[in-house]
Design a protein around this motif. Structure first.
Motif, PDB file in Angstrom:
ATOM      1  N   ILE A 163      43.306  49.177  43.893  1.00 44.25           N
ATOM      2  CA  ILE A 163      44.212  48.547  42.940  1.00 44.25           C
ATOM      3  C   ILE A 163      45.638  48.951  43.293  1.00 44.25           C
ATOM      4  CG2 ILE A 163      44.803  48.294  40.495  1.00 44.25           C
ATOM      5  CD1 ILE A 163      41.938  49.247  39.853  1.00 44.25           C
ATOM      6  N   PRO A 164      46.537  48.005  43.504  1.00 42.15           N
ATOM      7  CA  PRO A 164      47.904  48.330  43.908  1.00 42.15           C
ATOM      8  C   PRO A 164      48.566  49.330  42.961  1.00 42.15           C
ATOM      9  CG  PRO A 164      47.532  45.971  44.057  1.00 42.15           C
ATOM     10  CD  PRO A 164      46.327  46.545  43.378  1.00 42.15           C
ATOM     11  N   GLY A 165      49.118  50.390  43.536  1.00 47.21           N
ATOM     12  CA  GLY A 165      49.855  51.376  42.754  1.00 47.21           C
ATOM     13  C   GLY A 165      48.994  52.403  42.047  1.00 47.21           C
ATOM     14  N   VAL A 166      47.670  52.283  42.138  1.00 48.62           N
ATOM     15  CA  VAL A 166      46.765  53.204  41.442  1.00 48.62           C
ATOM     16  C   VAL A 166      46.129  54.135  42.466  1.00 48.62           C
ATOM     17  CG1 VAL A 166      44.696  53.429  40.017  1.00 48.62           C
ATOM     18  CG2 VAL A 166      46.329  51.567  39.577  1.00 48.62           C
ATOM     19  N   ASN A 192      43.655  53.265  31.434  1.00 51.48           N
ATOM     20  CA  ASN A 192      43.652  51.850  31.084  1.00 51.48           C
ATOM     21  C   ASN A 192      44.581  51.160  32.077  1.00 51.48           C
ATOM     22  OD1 ASN A 192      43.108  49.684  28.752  1.00 51.48           O
ATOM     23  ND2 ASN A 192      45.222  49.470  29.435  1.00 51.48           N
ATOM     24  N   ILE A 193      43.987  50.424  33.021  1.00 53.15           N
ATOM     25  CA  ILE A 193      44.748  49.776  34.092  1.00 53.15           C
ATOM     26  C   ILE A 193      44.663  48.267  33.862  1.00 53.15           C
ATOM     27  CG2 ILE A 193      45.054  49.594  36.584  1.00 53.15           C
ATOM     28  CD1 ILE A 193      43.221  52.128  36.777  1.00 53.15           C
ATOM     29  N   PRO A 194      45.688  47.667  33.243  1.00 53.46           N
ATOM     30  CA  PRO A 194      45.597  46.279  32.775  1.00 53.46           C
ATOM     31  C   PRO A 194      45.401  45.276  33.910  1.00 53.46           C
ATOM     32  CG  PRO A 194      47.466  47.422  31.784  1.00 53.46           C
ATOM     33  CD  PRO A 194      46.966  48.291  32.883  1.00 53.46           C
ATOM     34  N   PHE A 195      44.704  44.202  33.584  1.00 53.83           N
ATOM     35  CA  PHE A 195      44.579  43.063  34.495  1.00 53.83           C
ATOM     36  C   PHE A 195      45.867  42.239  34.455  1.00 53.83           C
ATOM     37  CE2 PHE A 195      39.876  43.082  33.111  1.00 53.83           C
ATOM     38  CZ  PHE A 195      39.537  44.002  34.087  1.00 53.83           C
ATOM     39  N   GLU A 228      50.021  35.902  39.351  1.00 52.07           N
ATOM     40  CA  GLU A 228      50.553  37.258  39.214  1.00 52.07           C
ATOM     41  C   GLU A 228      49.710  38.270  39.979  1.00 52.07           C
ATOM     42  OE1 GLU A 228      50.742  38.014  35.052  1.00 52.07           O
ATOM     43  OE2 GLU A 228      52.465  36.707  34.713  1.00 52.07           O
ATOM     44  N   ARG A 229      48.410  38.136  39.902  1.00 50.12           N
ATOM     45  CA  ARG A 229      47.558  39.115  40.589  1.00 50.12           C
ATOM     46  C   ARG A 229      47.640  38.952  42.107  1.00 50.12           C
ATOM     47  NH1 ARG A 229      42.736  38.053  42.964  1.00 50.12           N
ATOM     48  NH2 ARG A 229      41.700  36.075  42.505  1.00 50.12           N
ATOM     49  N   LYS A 230      47.752  37.720  42.565  1.00 53.79           N
ATOM     50  CA  LYS A 230      47.854  37.501  44.008  1.00 53.79           C
ATOM     51  C   LYS A 230      49.187  38.031  44.537  1.00 53.79           C
ATOM     52  CE  LYS A 230      44.589  33.933  45.200  1.00 53.79           C
ATOM     53  NZ  LYS A 230      44.387  32.745  46.052  1.00 53.79           N
ATOM     54  N   ALA A 231      50.221  37.862  43.737  1.00 58.00           N
ATOM     55  CA  ALA A 231      51.535  38.339  44.161  1.00 58.00           C
ATOM     56  C   ALA A 231      51.548  39.859  44.320  1.00 58.00           C
ATOM     57  CB  ALA A 231      52.598  37.903  43.152  1.00 58.00           C
ATOM     58  N   SER A 232      50.759  40.543  43.505  1.00 55.17           N
ATOM     59  CA  SER A 232      50.721  42.012  43.578  1.00 55.17           C
ATOM     60  C   SER A 232      49.626  42.529  44.495  1.00 55.17           C
ATOM     61  CB  SER A 232      50.521  42.595  42.178  1.00 55.17           C
ATOM     62  OG  SER A 232      49.218  42.279  41.692  1.00 55.17           O
ATOM     63  N   GLY A 233      48.706  41.638  44.919  1.00 53.61           N
ATOM     64  CA  GLY A 233      47.605  42.063  45.757  1.00 53.61           C
ATOM     65  C   GLY A 233      46.449  42.683  44.989  1.00 53.61           C
ATOM     66  N   ASP A 234      46.381  42.394  43.693  1.00 52.03           N
ATOM     67  CA  ASP A 234      45.324  42.956  42.846  1.00 52.03           C
ATOM     68  C   ASP A 234      44.015  42.202  43.087  1.00 52.03           C
ATOM     69  OD1 ASP A 234      43.717  43.950  40.771  1.00 52.03           O
ATOM     70  OD2 ASP A 234      45.386  44.063  39.361  1.00 52.03           O
ATOM     71  N   PRO A 235      42.928  42.890  43.475  1.00 50.30           N
ATOM     72  CA  PRO A 235      41.664  42.197  43.736  1.00 50.30           C
ATOM     73  C   PRO A 235      40.914  41.803  42.468  1.00 50.30           C
ATOM     74  CG  PRO A 235      41.362  44.550  44.017  1.00 50.30           C
ATOM     75  CD  PRO A 235      42.828  44.339  43.748  1.00 50.30           C
TER      76      PRO A 235
END
Length: 675
Positions: A519-522, A609-612, A618-625
């Motif tokens: 998860i990006p940033g985690v 708690n790591i929000p979706f 938005e998720r694609k822009a951040s690279g969140d799977p």
């Protein structure tokens, strides 16, 4: 036959009482009570609030004294009781705060007594009622929705923990042994930049600093630096606290200090176990003439506990205290939350009941000591054979147990050892025990808008709605033989195994083993508490700590596991509350500290708690799977339907009652998710 007296005030008559439970007197304090049946003119509890067909309640607060025969085999389990001062009759005495909450018309009650086994003196009734967590409930707001009272339970409590403090909290006075030097140890972390002195649990036997050792390190895996005698001192001749030098030097925020020394004046802390046994037995069996405020109105007894007292109840059963002095069962059913397979050091000389082991703290105390499970097993690392239920099985006094643990207990307390053997093999479930992992939850309920000392926001998923249903399930199990929900714990391919790191106090669960998404940033480190066999000396089985170890180097460890996670990072096994089954975030039972608090070491009892992301873009822009909220639910109504479906399934499986299903739906409807 001895007698005891019920003392209310000087104006009330004193009646002769039989001391079967060895409670020698009970004094009810009108200033702390709300009991019109006992103190005319007082109002009922909770501001006179009435609870359905049960009606109003009244509250009694006071003090009980008791005595223990040190020669009784059931009391000899108390470490050092033979050394305690005795009264003229040869008995060991104690006094404690006591609490009774009962229906004003007891005939309207359900004949069930709920023993609220308090945490560091603070009762936990409010967790079951959505009310105030307090040992002194007064107002209607304190009652919350009145869940326990609406069902007609009487609620009782007593002081048991010698370390408990606070005016309103439940405390106990136990014997102190003068002198008797012995080893003691203090793990010290201050998550502030203002601490200048630290109190010791027991005073030092000598002020000679060369007989003690103080070390410091920044992180758990850093080498410790020993402070010289010129860098610290005792704050007074009493030897009850230490400070750094020169005077005014602050303890470094988040740093780990450790202090080994010889202490004096230990307490006979195991008296708290016997006192709890005798208080519950007294309320269950004594007559009204003997001063029992619940006389004739207790058919079954249940306990409710969270964290520290749940571990203490493990010891309560281990040492045989669920058998009273008449050979009868004390507690019929135990609803235990976050106790894992650990104990609470309550029955050791120089044991510290307030300590609790977690990823970063308190690894070198005798909390996680074999046996861990109810079943009798042979420990392959020590050759010892034991089980927590051995004594109650022999006396036919075992309670039915509902063992609830969160993900945090698996990550920070080796909770898997409660239901697996020391090599990781699943144990056959006892007929009178059920195990539940509260999937993806932390030790306490966090705030999703607050990080505390952690890197990420804390985990707000709550187990308490499930507790409400499980309390009634426990009652049906004890009263009518109705089976509670099936156990829900990690099995087979759902288990992710920990790897020991030799010499380190913590191990690791590899990311690939867990299935954790990137998860990006985690940050993911996989840190997990490893359960070692430590050397506390040859008399530990007798309750005597002869040595506090200074490291885990060269010590063997047990095999442990946690639940694997799905593609979101949410745990697969266990009871998945709506916050996990219909998620808006990844929720975990583990967390990592921020740098200013010793990060990235483990963040103790907290989870994450790591929000979706809200949208796919938005998720694609951040690279969140992880799928976005929009991809999961489409719109707000879709989210509400998912929560309702999850809650209904939990109700069907026995983990929610109808009113809490509706509460989850109402909360989802009122939320801002995809509005």
């Amino acid at each position: 036959m001895r007698t005891i007296a019920l003392a209310i005030t000087a104006a009330f008559a004193v009646a002769p009482l039989i001391a079967d439970a060895r409670i020698t007197s009970v004094t009810w304090d009108p200033a702390r009570s709300q009991a019109p049946s006992m103190f005319p003119g007082q109002s009922a509890a909770f501001g006179g609030l009435s609870f359905g067909s049960v009606g109003q309640y009244e509250k009694l607060r006071g003090t009980a004294t008791g005595e223990l025969d040190p020669n009784d085999p059931r009391n000899k389990q108390v470490t050092d009781i033979e050394l305690a001062t005795r009264n003229a009759a040869g008995m060991v005495t104690y006094s404690m705060d006591v609490f009774v909450l009962r229906p004003l018309n007891q005939a309207n009650g359900n004949q069930r007594m709920l023993f609220d086994f308090n945490n560091r003196g603070q009762m936990r009734l409010g967790r079951l009622t959505n009310g105030t967590v307090t040992s002194d409930p007064v107002t209607a707001a304190d009652a919350g929705d009145g869940y326990v009272m609406r069902h007609g339970f009487s609620v009782v409590g007593n002081g048991w923990d010698f370390g408990a403090t606070g005016t309103a909290n439940m405390k106990i006075s136990v014997p102190r042994l003068t002198g008797l030097p012995g080893p003691s140890y203090e793990y010290i972390v201050n998550d502030n930049a203002t601490t200048m002195s630290v109190n010791l649990t027991f005073p030092a036997n000598s002020l000679v600093k060369s007989l003690a050792k103080l070390t410091v390190r920044g992180h758990l895996d850093d080498p410790s630096v020993t402070l010289s005698d010129s860098q610290w001192e005792y704050t007074s001749a009493a030897g009850s606290a230490i400070r750094l030098l020169p005077a005014g030097t602050l303890f470094q925020q988040g740093a780990i200090y450790e202090f080994w020394y010889t202490a004096k004046d230990p307490v006979v802390s195991g008296v708290g176990l016997a006192a709890s046994r005798d208080w519950v037995s007294f309320l269950r069996h004594a007559s009204a003439a003997e001063g029992n405020p619940l006389a004739g109105h207790v058919q079954h007894t249940y306990s409710y506990s969270i964290s520290q007292p749940s571990r203490t109840l493990n010891d309560f059963v281990l040492f045989g205290f669920n058998e009273d002095l008449g050979g009868r069962r004390v507690i019929d059913g135990i609803l235990s939350h976050t106790g894992g397979g650990s104990g609470d050091q309550i029955n050791y000389r120089y044991g510290q009941t307030g300590r609790t082991e977690r990823n970063r703290q308190n690894h070198l105390y005798p909390e996680g000591v074999f046996p861990f499970a109810h079943q009798t097993l042979t420990d392959p690392l020590t050759g010892k054979t034991a089980g927590r239920d051995e004594r109650c099985r022999a006396s036919n006094t075992c309670a039915k147990r509902v063992e609830v643990n969160t993900s945090n207990e698996y990550w920070v307390k080796a909770g898997a050892l409660l239901h697996s053997d020391m090599q990781g093999k699943d144990l056959k479930e006892p007929d009178d025990v059920r195990y539940y992992l509260m999937s993806g939850q932390s030790h306490g309920v966090g705030d999703v808008t607050d990080r505390g000392n952690c890197r990420e926001f804390t985990n707000g998923v709550s187990p308490y709605p499930a507790h409400r249903s499980l309390l009634l399930a426990l009652d049906r199990w004890v009263s009518d033989g109705v089976e509670p929900p099936k156990s829900a714990i990690p099995h087979g391919g759902h288990r992710a195994w920990a790897v020991t790191r030799p010499g380190s106090q913590v191990g690791v669960v590899p990311q690939s083993e867990l299935g954790w998404p990137s998860i990006p940033g985690v940050l993911y480190t996989g840190v997990i508490t490893t359960r070692y066999v430590l050397d506390f000396g040859g008399r530990l089985d007798d309750g005597i700590i002869d040595n506090y170890p200074q490291s885990v180097v060269g010590r063997p460890s047990y095999k442990i596991f946690v639940s694997k996670v799905d593609e979101d990072g949410n745990e697969i096994a266990g009871v998945r509350m709506p916050g996990v089954e219909a998620p808006t975030a990844t929720t975990t039972g583990w967390a990592l500290r921020r740098a200013e608090f010793g990060g990235p070491d483990g963040c103790e009892s907290d989870g994450q708690n790591i929000p979706f992301a809200r949208t796919k873009a938005e998720r694609k822009a951040s690279g969140d799977p992880r799928k976005s909220l929009e991809e999961r639910y489409k719109d707000h109504d879709g989210y509400v339907k998912a929560v309702a479906k999850a809650a209904r399934k939990l109700q069907k499986d026995g983990f929610l009652v109808e009113e809490d299903v509706q509460r989850f739906v109402d909360e989802a409807e009122a939320s801002s998710v995809l509005r």
